[in-house]
Design a protein around this motif. Structure first.
Motif, mmCIF file in Angstrom:
data_model
loop_
_atom_site.group_PDB
_atom_site.id
_atom_site.type_symbol
_atom_site.label_atom_id
_atom_site.label_comp_id
_atom_site.label_asym_id
_atom_site.label_seq_id
_atom_site.Cartn_x
_atom_site.Cartn_y
_atom_site.Cartn_z
ATOM 1 N N GLN A 1 0.816 -1.211 0.000
ATOM 2 C CA GLN A 1 0.000 0.000 0.000
ATOM 3 C C GLN A 1 0.857 1.271 0.000
ATOM 4 O OE1 GLN A 1 -3.636 -0.106 0.022
ATOM 5 N NE2 GLN A 1 -3.193 1.928 -0.770
ATOM 6 N N VAL A 2 1.955 1.288 0.745
ATOM 7 C CA VAL A 2 2.813 2.482 0.801
ATOM 8 C C VAL A 2 3.389 2.798 -0.580
ATOM 9 C CG1 VAL A 2 4.958 3.422 1.767
ATOM 10 C CG2 VAL A 2 3.354 2.202 3.248
ATOM 11 N N LYS A 3 3.896 1.788 -1.266
ATOM 12 C CA LYS A 3 4.467 2.000 -2.602
ATOM 13 C C LYS A 3 3.381 2.386 -3.602
ATOM 14 C CE LYS A 3 8.391 -1.051 -1.888
ATOM 15 N NZ LYS A 3 9.014 -2.325 -2.288
ATOM 16 N N TRP A 4 2.215 1.748 -3.491
ATOM 17 C CA TRP A 4 1.104 2.077 -4.389
ATOM 18 C C TRP A 4 0.663 3.523 -4.188
ATOM 19 C CZ3 TRP A 4 -0.932 0.881 -8.753
ATOM 20 C CH2 TRP A 4 -2.215 1.307 -9.077
ATOM 21 N N ASP A 5 0.537 3.942 -2.934
ATOM 22 C CA ASP A 5 0.141 5.321 -2.645
ATOM 23 C C ASP A 5 1.148 6.317 -3.226
ATOM 24 O OD1 ASP A 5 -2.089 4.382 -1.306
ATOM 25 O OD2 ASP A 5 -1.264 4.738 0.698
ATOM 26 N N ALA A 6 2.447 6.011 -3.096
ATOM 27 C CA ALA A 6 3.478 6.890 -3.654
ATOM 28 C C ALA A 6 3.354 6.969 -5.173
ATOM 29 C CB ALA A 6 4.860 6.396 -3.248
ATOM 30 N N PHE A 7 3.086 5.843 -5.822
ATOM 31 C CA PHE A 7 2.911 5.822 -7.280
ATOM 32 C C PHE A 7 1.693 6.656 -7.691
ATOM 33 C CE2 PHE A 7 0.808 3.880 -10.974
ATOM 34 C CZ PHE A 7 1.760 4.149 -11.939
ATOM 35 N N VAL A 8 0.576 6.458 -7.021
ATOM 36 C CA VAL A 8 -0.653 7.201 -7.356
ATOM 37 C C VAL A 8 -0.438 8.699 -7.162
ATOM 38 C CG1 VAL A 8 -3.051 7.600 -6.679
ATOM 39 C CG2 VAL A 8 -2.194 5.265 -6.930
ATOM 40 N N LYS A 9 0.214 9.093 -6.079
ATOM 41 C CA LYS A 9 0.501 10.513 -5.855
ATOM 42 C C LYS A 9 1.397 11.057 -6.958
ATOM 43 C CE LYS A 9 -0.149 10.396 -0.873
ATOM 44 N NZ LYS A 9 0.508 10.441 0.449
ATOM 45 N N GLY A 10 2.366 10.263 -7.412
ATOM 46 C CA GLY A 10 3.224 10.685 -8.514
ATOM 47 C C GLY A 10 2.445 10.874 -9.808
ATOM 48 N N VAL A 11 1.516 9.964 -10.073
ATOM 49 C CA VAL A 11 0.662 10.093 -11.269
ATOM 50 C C VAL A 11 -0.167 11.366 -11.170
ATOM 51 C CG1 VAL A 11 -1.308 9.102 -12.494
ATOM 52 C CG2 VAL A 11 0.583 7.630 -11.775
ATOM 53 N N MET A 12 -0.776 11.584 -10.015
ATOM 54 C CA MET A 12 -1.626 12.763 -9.829
ATOM 55 C C MET A 12 -0.823 14.065 -9.925
ATOM 56 S SD MET A 12 -4.146 11.283 -6.878
ATOM 57 C CE MET A 12 -5.152 12.752 -6.794
ATOM 58 N N ALA A 13 0.457 14.022 -9.544
ATOM 59 C CA ALA A 13 1.312 15.205 -9.605
ATOM 60 C C ALA A 13 1.925 15.418 -10.986
ATOM 61 C CB ALA A 13 2.423 15.085 -8.559
ATOM 62 N N GLY A 14 1.645 14.511 -11.915
ATOM 63 C CA GLY A 14 2.145 14.664 -13.281
ATOM 64 C C GLY A 14 3.558 14.150 -13.490
ATOM 65 N N GLU A 15 4.101 13.399 -12.533
ATOM 66 C CA GLU A 15 5.475 12.921 -12.639
ATOM 67 C C GLU A 15 5.698 11.936 -13.791
ATOM 68 O OE1 GLU A 15 6.850 11.455 -8.864
ATOM 69 O OE2 GLU A 15 6.120 13.244 -7.826
ATOM 70 N N PHE A 16 4.636 11.362 -14.326
ATOM 71 C CA PHE A 16 4.769 10.373 -15.391
ATOM 72 C C PHE A 16 4.134 10.835 -16.703
ATOM 73 C CE2 PHE A 16 4.584 8.200 -11.286
ATOM 74 C CZ PHE A 16 5.813 7.568 -11.291
ATOM 75 N N ASP A 17 3.747 12.098 -16.768
ATOM 76 C CA ASP A 17 3.057 12.599 -17.957
ATOM 77 C C ASP A 17 3.879 12.435 -19.231
ATOM 78 O OD1 ASP A 17 0.986 13.272 -16.308
ATOM 79 O OD2 ASP A 17 1.189 15.446 -16.561
ATOM 80 N N HIS A 18 5.197 12.509 -19.123
ATOM 81 C CA HIS A 18 6.020 12.402 -20.331
ATOM 82 C C HIS A 18 5.903 11.024 -20.979
ATOM 83 C CE1 HIS A 18 8.630 10.901 -17.111
ATOM 84 N NE2 HIS A 18 9.266 10.218 -18.039
ATOM 85 N N PHE A 19 5.432 10.022 -20.248
ATOM 86 C CA PHE A 19 5.226 8.697 -20.844
ATOM 87 C C PHE A 19 3.984 8.671 -21.731
ATOM 88 C CE2 PHE A 19 7.552 7.245 -16.946
ATOM 89 C CZ PHE A 19 8.670 6.773 -17.607
ATOM 90 N N ALA A 20 3.041 9.570 -21.497
ATOM 91 C CA ALA A 20 1.767 9.533 -22.208
ATOM 92 C C ALA A 20 1.595 10.654 -23.214
ATOM 93 C CB ALA A 20 0.609 9.583 -21.201
#
Length: 93
Positions: free
Chosen positions: A58-77
């Protein structure tokens, strides 16, 4: 010798939630599905290979979701005008 429990339950024992692009719920997929497991385990799979399950906590999943919401992975899409639907953007900066 004691049996070691399998940390990944059978796919049929989990309640899967499918992530789809807006307006493409009935599209061809494949889609990513997520399921909460026992304790703090989170399971992920792709609909094209549903028996291949990746497990995190859950801790790692929460960190990933927060990163997605913050736009940290937008360059992939990000798709430019010259890109087509089959372009693989993994690793693109």
């Amino acid at each position: 010798m004691a049996d070691t429990p399998n940390p990944t339950p059978a796919a049929a024992d989990l309640t899967w939630v499918r992530a789809t692009a807006e307006g493409e719920e009935d599209g061809p997929g494949p889609w990513i599905e997520v399921a909460a497991g026992a304790g703090d385990l989170i399971h992920l799979r792709e609909t094209s290979d549903p028996e291949n399950i990746v497990t995190t906590n859950q801790v790692k999943w929460d960190a990933f979701v927060k990163g997605v919401m913050a736009g940290e992975f937008d360059h992939f899409a990000e798709l430019g005008d010259d890109d087509d639907e089959n372009t693989n953007n993994i690793g693109r900066v």
